[in-house]
Design a protein around this motif. Structure first.
Motif, PDB file in Angstrom:
ATOM      1  N   ALA B  92     -60.277   0.951  64.203  1.00 44.78           N
ATOM      2  CA  ALA B  92     -59.183   1.912  64.062  1.00 44.78           C
ATOM      3  C   ALA B  92     -58.836   2.068  62.588  1.00 44.78           C
ATOM      4  N   ASP B 219     -55.029   3.821  68.415  1.00 46.24           N
ATOM      5  CA  ASP B 219     -55.852   2.745  67.850  1.00 46.24           C
ATOM      6  C   ASP B 219     -56.769   2.124  68.903  1.00 46.24           C
ATOM      7  N   TRP B 247     -48.917  -2.189  65.253  1.00 47.11           N
ATOM      8  CA  TRP B 247     -50.260  -1.773  65.642  1.00 47.11           C
ATOM      9  C   TRP B 247     -50.781  -2.742  66.693  1.00 47.11           C
TER      10      TRP B 247
END
Lengths: 212, 731
Positions: B92, B219, B247
């Motif tokens: 990602a 992601d 994330w």
């Protein structure tokens, strides 16, 4: 562990892989597991949780915390560290607070265990739970059940005359002030840091004027 | 809706529900342990298996061989996934290092395998039986060793200048040139990263603990190389994040891979000792600050250079952020340098930039005030600015730093401070007062929501916004209640599901203002639809007391919704007001600290402050946010330090026994005062972020109080006993 070229992770690993390297290559990763060994040996254990008798057959490695969370699905007790460092897993065993991650379930045969679920429910809160809501004694909520269990048990310890590190008089039972609360609650970490509010909530329940 | 002109009067200004100290609506669930966090969703995946992640035992190198034979033979083991059998994976763009190592290892404890078994105990045991041989290569682990020659980082505002700093500094009659260091820090949220992953054909669902739902979907899509539409992310309760869950991390990626391999849902939680090296951290900084002033205390020259390190392709700690905006001065310079280090990924932790930046700048300001013989509060007031000092044509949207300083000083009893350090003794303790400004940028992010009313008049808000302890559930409910004229208990809030409209998410203290502005937009849409349905002229419709009224007509909201119900959806996006005006939050921290004359032990005795963040949507939870930040500041000042082992390239003290964070006894009662202001340039809510403000400057206030108490100036955080004792006079 000081080789710069291809060292093994553990001493045991080093010994075994030395032998293995001499004989065969590694099995492919998708090799089938051996079904005969799939079940771990279990030990029967029974205890009372929140007034209810529970009987389980457990892998002896199962902690009290995981017995509650994974086997009884009482997920109110939280796993914050699994090493007795944070207090999120605090429950009461025989009326005393303990870190349930630091004790094996099979050690508690016959014990009386109280978890956060045994204290109160939404709509029917224990006074300590209600005080935490009123004083915003939490943020993310993950340490909260442990804080509340510790707080309830801690007030009982004070009543019982158990002194703490900050007690100025070891024989003066039942005295509680802000420093006592802070010291006695220091095993319960709150990273959101609602500490100031937690002390206010506990003071509210304890009826202590001089706390906070 | 687009917010591109300052907000006029709107229904939020009624403040019938908004602005009132309000108990959290999710409170009863949290205090009873019935709010379900990711790992606890036994309801959604009853037949799940357990995964345990094996982390890399070297910081940099190459996997020569993975031997999982013993692990696969261990009781209960279902599968072992490594790079050799995981299939093709992408990286990602938001990730600096990959979530699964192999064959290259980029940092210590990077995931190299996941072992899946019937039980947690079996998986944990088998994980220890996976043997990995590495070819270790040399890495760089110490910032100070690579600082010189580290280039200016790529990106906006990494080098800024105005006027002639060098000339003005050289000729300044009073000047300071000092270097400060801040250590690596760890988020250490109470809930370790955790995910349950389940596949249904080619569709993946993740019940996880994440601050930014849409980023998580993106992601995961970029990592697993599957379309975003095939991924659902659910995260309604998050046990703390502080940037560490902005994330998706290895728990999510490895759970997805493991669930595919095992053909069953798999649940994975990182063990506490994995958090520090497997996930991200706030990087250490070295900061050089130079300030020149005239004899009256007016800053004529100010420079802030900062260095931090990250893996190749990573980003810097932008510790000069606040120095671009906080104080006046015609001649200025900032530089943000980035070195390459092979430590775990450096990334955002609560108030990235300002948190460590203020730790340095606000001590420098204290030192400078002392050189000038000026009161530190006065020195800051003299150098206040109402315009962006780098671009004087750009005004602040609303700035009340001086009020914060003056009211804070007055409330704290600052006039009792002895400016000469080491003068106040209380038994074995030297006692001192310190202060610092608080400053954190305000950011706004596009945010959407869907709001519906059913035939009973119940309002439901759905948005993928998260509540990471910030109080989102409650301020969103307050917003909908205010907009639709219903009491708070008529509002249900559903959060943290990628099936809901994309929100701002929780980060950078943008969540509160942005997500409620999104709910405002959806409510405006809903109000318009209801008015239309009732045949009302939508310009003069009021929503109050559960009724919709126009002229002399009034209809119950429930009736207006009808049997079929009615809903609206919209998002709030932003024009150029953020560029046209500097938007920021301000405050003033005050601390009383005591230093033990024999041991150097530091105790924070009092801590309070005055803060300005526009409209305070829920003063009760906003106060909690601020005291949480202040406390993290105590941690930053006195104890938090992720210690690097320069031989092996990892953080040694990677658990809560060794990485110390403040506990109850470290924290005094804290007082928080909010200024009663509105900022009409930020959104119709007229609010700004408050989740990070309390941290920015707090550590410096502690450090300055310690200096005032004992006369030892420590420029190398944290202020541990050894550093205090070195400078302490013999008692």
């Amino acid at each position: 562990m000081t080789d710069t070229n291809g060292f093994s992770l553990t001493r045991r690993g080093a010994l075994v892989s030395g032998v293995a390297a001499a004989s065969t290559t590694a099995l492919p990763l998708d090799a089938q597991p051996l079904p005969a060994e799939a079940r771990a040996a279990t030990v029967p254990v029974s205890f009372t949780v929140n007034g209810k008798k529970r009987a389980l057959d457990l892998d002896p490695r199962v902690t009290l915390l995981d017995a509650l969370r994974e086997h009884l699905h009482l997920t109110g007790s939280k796993k914050g560290c699994d090493h007795g460092q944070c207090g999120a897993c605090t429950v009461m065993v025989e009326g005393k607070r303990i870190n349930s991650c630091l004790t094996l379930a099979v050690m508690h045969d016959g014990d009386e265990i109280t978890t956060i679920e045994g204290l109160g429910k939404p709509g029917d809160l224990h006074p300590m739970q209600a005080a935490f809501v009123k004083h915003d004694g939490y943020q993310c909520g993950y340490c909260t059940p442990g804080q509340i269990m510790a707080a309830v048990a801690m007030l009982q310890e004070v009543k019982d005359g158990v002194p703490s590190y900050v007690s100025t008089d070891l024989t003066a039972a039942g005295r509680i002030d802000a420093q006592e609360v802070r010291e006695r609650m220091s095993g319960n970490i709150c990273r959101c840091a609602a500490y100031s509010n937690i002390v206010a909530a506990i003071a509210d329940v304890a009826g202590a004027e001089d706390v906070a | 809706m687009k917010f591109d002109t300052p907000a006029g009067r709107n229904p939020i200004d009624q403040q019938k529900v908004i602005g009132k100290p309000t108990d959290r609506i999710d409170g009863p669930l949290k205090v009873t342990g019935t709010a379900p966090y990711a790992f606890e969703r036994n309801d959604v995946a009853p037949n799940h298996a357990y995964g345990v992640i094996v982390g890399a035992g070297v910081a940099k190198g190459r996997i020569k061989r993975i031997d999982a034979a013993d692990a696969l033979r261990a009781p209960g083991v279902l599968s072992v996934v490594t790079y050799e059998n995981a299939g093709k994976l992408g990286k990602a763009k938001a990730h600096t290092a990959t979530m699964l190592a192999g064959p290259e290892v980029e940092h210590y404890d990077q995931a190299v395998a996941i072992v899946v078994a019937e039980t947690f105990e079996q998986a944990r045991d088998a994980a220890k039986r996976v043997r990995v041989d590495y070819a270790r290569t040399k890495g760089k682990y110490e910032l100070k060793a690579v600082k010189d020659g580290a280039p200016i980082a790529k990106g906006d505002k990494m080098k800024t200048a105005r006027g002639d700093f060098a000339g003005a500094f050289a000729s300044a009659p009073v000047k300071l040139d000092a270097t400060y260091t801040t250590p690596d820090q760890s988020h250490m949220m109470m809930e370790p990263h955790a995910t349950i992953a389940a596949w249904n054909g080619d569709e993946l669902t993740l019940w996880t603990s994440n601050q930014m739902i849409a980023w998580a979907v993106r992601d995961m899509s970029e990592t697993l190389l599957i379309p975003k539409e095939k991924i659902r992310v659910v995260s309604p309760y998050v046990g703390g994040g502080f940037g560490g869950k902005l994330w998706v991390r290895s728990d999510a990626v490895m759970a997805a891979l493991a669930a595919k391999a095992a053909g069953r849902p798999v649940k994975v939680a990182l063990a506490r000792p994995q958090l520090m090296n497997n996930t991200t951290h706030r990087p250490a900084t070295i900061q050089r600050i130079r300030i020149g002033a005239d004899k009256a205390g007016k800053i004529t020259a100010i420079a802030h250079q900062t260095w931090s390190g990250d893996l190749p392709g990573g980003g810097p700690e932008t510790a000069a952020n606040q120095t671009q905006l906080l104080y006046a001065g015609d001649n200025r310079l900032t530089e943000t340098h980035l070195a390459v280090l092979d430590l775990p990924e450096a990334n955002a932790m609560r108030a990235p930039g300002e948190a460590p930046g203020m730790m340095a700048l606000e001590v420098a300001m204290d030192e400078m005030a002392e050189k000038l013989g000026m009161d530190p509060v006065r020195f800051r007031i003299v150098n206040d600015t109402l315009v962006d000092p780098e671009k004087p044509e750009r005004k602040f949207s609303d700035r009340n730093l001086v009020r914060c300083l003056e009211e804070g000083a007055q409330k704290f009893g600052w006039d009792r401070r002895n400016p000469k350090p080491g003068q106040v003794r209380d038994g074995d303790w030297l006692v001192g007062l310190g202060m610092a400004a608080a400053f954190r940028n305000n950011m706004n992010m596009k945010s959407g929501a869907r709001v519906g009313v059913d035939r009973k008049g119940m309002v439901t808000v759905a948005t993928d916004m998260t509540d990471i302890g910030t109080g989102s559930y409650t301020i969103i409910a307050q917003t909908a209640a205010e907009m639709l004229g219903v009491p708070l208990d008529k509002v249900v809030v559903l959060l943290g599901d990628s099936r809901f409209p994309v929100s701002a998410g929780s980060g950078g203290q943008w969540g509160g203002n942005s997500s409620t502005a999104g709910v405002y937009a959806a409510c405006v849409d809903l109000r318009r639809r209801i008015a239309q349905k009732l045949g009302f002229n939508s310009d003069d419709v009021t929503f109050a007391d559960g009724k919709v009224s126009s002229g002399n007509r009034a209809v119950d909201l429930a009736k207006a919704a009808g049997d079929e119900g009615i809903s609206g959806e919209d998002s709030m996006e932003y024009g150029t007001l953020e560029k046209d005006y500097a938007q920021a939050t301000f405050g003033a921290h005050f601390v009383e600290a005591a230093v033990n004359v024999y041991t150097g032990e530091i105790r924070v005795r009092r801590m309070s402050g005055v803060y300005d963040a526009g409209r305070i949507l829920n003063p009760k939870s906003a106060r909690s946010q601020v005291i949480g930040g202040m406390t993290m500041g105590i941690g930053a000042a006195l104890m938090e330090d992720a210690v690097v082992d320069p031989r092996f390239g990892y953080f040694v003290n990677h658990d809560l026994a060794e990485y110390h964070v403040p506990v109850h006894l470290d924290v005094p009662h804290q007082e928080v005062v909010f200024l009663d202001t509105l900022d009409d340039k930020t959104s119709p809510m007229k609010a700004k972020g408050v989740g990070e403000l309390g941290l920015c400057g707090a550590a410096a206030a502690v450090a300055n109080a310690v200096y005032n108490a004992c006369g030892v100036r420590i420029r190398d955080y944290p202020l541990t006993l050894d550093k205090v004792l070195e400078g302490l006079p013999v008692a």
